[in-house]
Design a protein around this motif. Structure first.
Motif, PDB file in Angstrom:
ATOM      1  N   GLN A   1      15.003   3.955  50.890  1.00 22.69           N
ATOM      2  CA  GLN A   1      15.523   2.696  50.388  1.00 22.69           C
ATOM      3  C   GLN A   1      16.998   2.887  50.029  1.00 22.69           C
ATOM      4  OE1 GLN A   1      13.490   1.319  46.927  1.00 22.69           O
ATOM      5  NE2 GLN A   1      14.743  -0.514  46.710  1.00 22.69           N
ATOM      6  N   VAL A   2      17.840   2.074  50.651  1.00 18.14           N
ATOM      7  CA  VAL A   2      19.277   2.172  50.409  1.00 18.14           C
ATOM      8  C   VAL A   2      19.592   1.652  49.005  1.00 18.14           C
ATOM      9  CG1 VAL A   2      21.527   1.324  51.116  1.00 18.14           C
ATOM     10  CG2 VAL A   2      19.813   1.916  52.848  1.00 18.14           C
ATOM     11  N   GLN A   3      20.324   2.454  48.246  1.00 14.92           N
ATOM     12  CA  GLN A   3      20.787   2.018  46.928  1.00 14.92           C
ATOM     13  C   GLN A   3      22.266   2.310  46.780  1.00 14.92           C
ATOM     14  OE1 GLN A   3      18.215   3.724  43.839  1.00 14.92           O
ATOM     15  NE2 GLN A   3      17.247   1.721  43.666  1.00 14.92           N
ATOM     16  N   LEU A   4      22.974   1.348  46.259  1.00 18.75           N
ATOM     17  CA  LEU A   4      24.397   1.484  45.982  1.00 18.75           C
ATOM     18  C   LEU A   4      24.625   1.039  44.540  1.00 18.75           C
ATOM     19  CD1 LEU A   4      25.699  -0.184  49.274  1.00 18.75           C
ATOM     20  CD2 LEU A   4      25.588   2.263  48.797  1.00 18.75           C
ATOM     21  N   VAL A   5      25.182   1.917  43.732  1.00 16.44           N
ATOM     22  CA  VAL A   5      25.372   1.603  42.316  1.00 16.44           C
ATOM     23  C   VAL A   5      26.829   1.822  41.939  1.00 16.44           C
ATOM     24  CG1 VAL A   5      24.684   2.115  39.958  1.00 16.44           C
ATOM     25  CG2 VAL A   5      22.996   2.289  41.808  1.00 16.44           C
ATOM     26  N   GLU A   6      27.496   0.733  41.606  1.00 18.99           N
ATOM     27  CA  GLU A   6      28.906   0.796  41.245  1.00 18.99           C
ATOM     28  C   GLU A   6      29.080   1.117  39.769  1.00 18.99           C
ATOM     29  OE1 GLU A   6      28.464  -2.678  44.266  1.00 18.99           O
ATOM     30  OE2 GLU A   6      27.357  -1.842  42.548  1.00 18.99           O
ATOM     31  N   SER A   7      30.209   1.737  39.458  1.00 20.28           N
ATOM     32  CA  SER A   7      30.572   2.017  38.077  1.00 20.28           C
ATOM     33  C   SER A   7      32.081   2.144  37.986  1.00 20.28           C
ATOM     34  CB  SER A   7      29.886   3.290  37.570  1.00 20.28           C
ATOM     35  OG  SER A   7      30.303   4.411  38.332  1.00 20.28           O
ATOM     36  N   SER A  25      22.526   6.316  47.741  1.00 22.25           N
ATOM     37  CA  SER A  25      21.319   7.089  47.967  1.00 22.25           C
ATOM     38  C   SER A  25      20.426   6.368  48.966  1.00 22.25           C
ATOM     39  CB  SER A  25      20.544   7.317  46.654  1.00 22.25           C
ATOM     40  OG  SER A  25      20.149   6.082  46.090  1.00 22.25           O
ATOM     41  N   GLY A  26      19.477   7.122  49.535  1.00 22.35           N
ATOM     42  CA  GLY A  26      18.519   6.529  50.458  1.00 22.35           C
ATOM     43  C   GLY A  26      18.950   6.516  51.905  1.00 22.35           C
ATOM     44  N   PHE A  27      20.110   7.106  52.210  1.00 20.78           N
ATOM     45  CA  PHE A  27      20.557   7.148  53.596  1.00 20.78           C
ATOM     46  C   PHE A  27      21.532   8.313  53.745  1.00 20.78           C
ATOM     47  CE2 PHE A  27      24.864   5.361  53.125  1.00 20.78           C
ATOM     48  CZ  PHE A  27      24.779   4.763  51.879  1.00 20.78           C
ATOM     49  N   THR A  28      21.832   8.636  54.996  1.00 23.93           N
ATOM     50  CA  THR A  28      22.782   9.714  55.262  1.00 23.93           C
ATOM     51  C   THR A  28      24.188   9.163  55.098  1.00 23.93           C
ATOM     52  OG1 THR A  28      21.207  10.744  56.774  1.00 23.93           O
ATOM     53  CG2 THR A  28      23.499  11.461  56.911  1.00 23.93           C
ATOM     54  N   PHE A  29      24.786   9.518  53.981  1.00 24.25           N
ATOM     55  CA  PHE A  29      26.070   8.927  53.576  1.00 24.25           C
ATOM     56  C   PHE A  29      27.152   9.149  54.627  1.00 24.25           C
ATOM     57  CE2 PHE A  29      28.706   7.039  50.470  1.00 24.25           C
ATOM     58  CZ  PHE A  29      29.875   7.773  50.325  1.00 24.25           C
ATOM     59  N   SER A  30      27.160  10.319  55.235  1.00 20.00           N
ATOM     60  CA  SER A  30      28.219  10.658  56.184  1.00 20.00           C
ATOM     61  C   SER A  30      28.153   9.810  57.453  1.00 20.00           C
ATOM     62  CB  SER A  30      28.169  12.139  56.543  1.00 20.00           C
ATOM     63  OG  SER A  30      26.918  12.463  57.124  1.00 20.00           O
ATOM     64  N   TRP A  31      27.031   9.149  57.722  1.00 28.09           N
ATOM     65  CA  TRP A  31      26.908   8.299  58.893  1.00 28.09           C
ATOM     66  C   TRP A  31      27.522   6.919  58.685  1.00 28.09           C
ATOM     67  CZ3 TRP A  31      20.980   8.801  60.312  1.00 28.09           C
ATOM     68  CH2 TRP A  31      20.747  10.090  60.789  1.00 28.09           C
ATOM     69  N   ALA A  32      27.782   6.567  57.455  1.00 26.86           N
ATOM     70  CA  ALA A  32      28.046   5.172  57.140  1.00 26.86           C
ATOM     71  C   ALA A  32      29.514   4.809  57.126  1.00 26.86           C
ATOM     72  CB  ALA A  32      27.439   4.821  55.782  1.00 26.86           C
ATOM     73  N   CYS A  33      29.790   3.556  57.453  1.00 26.56           N
ATOM     74  CA  CYS A  33      31.035   2.923  57.068  1.00 26.56           C
ATOM     75  C   CYS A  33      30.810   2.366  55.670  1.00 26.56           C
ATOM     76  CB  CYS A  33      31.401   1.776  58.005  1.00 26.56           C
ATOM     77  SG  CYS A  33      32.000   2.286  59.613  1.00 26.56           S
ATOM     78  N   MET A  34      31.761   2.585  54.804  1.00 27.44           N
ATOM     79  CA  MET A  34      31.656   2.125  53.419  1.00 27.44           C
ATOM     80  C   MET A  34      32.839   1.218  53.115  1.00 27.44           C
ATOM     81  SD  MET A  34      28.902   3.635  52.390  1.00 27.44           S
ATOM     82  CE  MET A  34      28.996   3.193  50.645  1.00 27.44           C
ATOM     83  N   ALA A  35      32.615   0.262  52.248  1.00 27.53           N
ATOM     84  CA  ALA A  35      33.685  -0.682  51.954  1.00 27.53           C
ATOM     85  C   ALA A  35      33.598  -1.178  50.516  1.00 27.53           C
ATOM     86  CB  ALA A  35      33.622  -1.868  52.911  1.00 27.53           C
ATOM     87  N   TRP A  36      34.710  -1.647  50.044  1.00 28.65           N
ATOM     88  CA  TRP A  36      34.803  -2.347  48.769  1.00 28.65           C
ATOM     89  C   TRP A  36      35.190  -3.801  49.036  1.00 28.65           C
ATOM     90  CZ3 TRP A  36      33.135  -0.468  44.285  1.00 28.65           C
ATOM     91  CH2 TRP A  36      33.049   0.918  44.118  1.00 28.65           C
TER      92      TRP A  36
END
Length: 131
Positions: A1-7, A25-36
């Protein structure tokens, strides 16, 4: 389960700095595009910064030169350092992910950061800048 927790959000005076973080958490972080992204009530959610699996980054014109996106693949954390903040930066800031095997790539450096491209979202952290 994909979880994203901002702080890391908070209140700061104009000209100050903040660093927001997103624990993934819940996924392979290095595979992802991430954005704000950021959003003020009643307005469209705006993409402000993105980073892909290869480290290619993109920024909106409104934050270019002031904000820096980065990620720590060992810790599964996305960061955004925000400098020279102004009242116009007051917003809720959201972390988003697009997971793609074997790695996600932005179409080009400084490609537009589109909300529809990111299926996974955190709940946000509030940043308030006073003049």
């Amino acid at each position: 389960q994909v979880q994203l927790v901002e702080s890391g959000g908070g209140s700061v005076q104009a000209g100050g700095s903040l660093r927001v973080s997103c624990a993934a958490s819940g996924f392979t972080f290095s595979w992802a595009c991430m954005a704000w992204f950021r959003q003020i009530p009643g307005q469209e959610r705006e993409g402000v910064a993105a980073i892909d699996s290869h480290g290619t980054v993109s920024y909106s014109d409104s934050v270019k030169g002031r904000f820096t996106i980065s990620k720590d693949n060992a810790k599964n954390i996305l960061y955004m350092q925000m400098n020279s903040l102004g009242p116009a930066d007051t917003s809720m800031y959201y972390c988003a992910a697009r997971i793609w095997w074997p790695g996600c790539a932005l179409s080009a450096p400084n490609a537009p950061i589109q909300r529809s491209w990111y299926p996974s979202w955190g709940r946000g952290t509030q940043v308030t800048v006073s003049s």
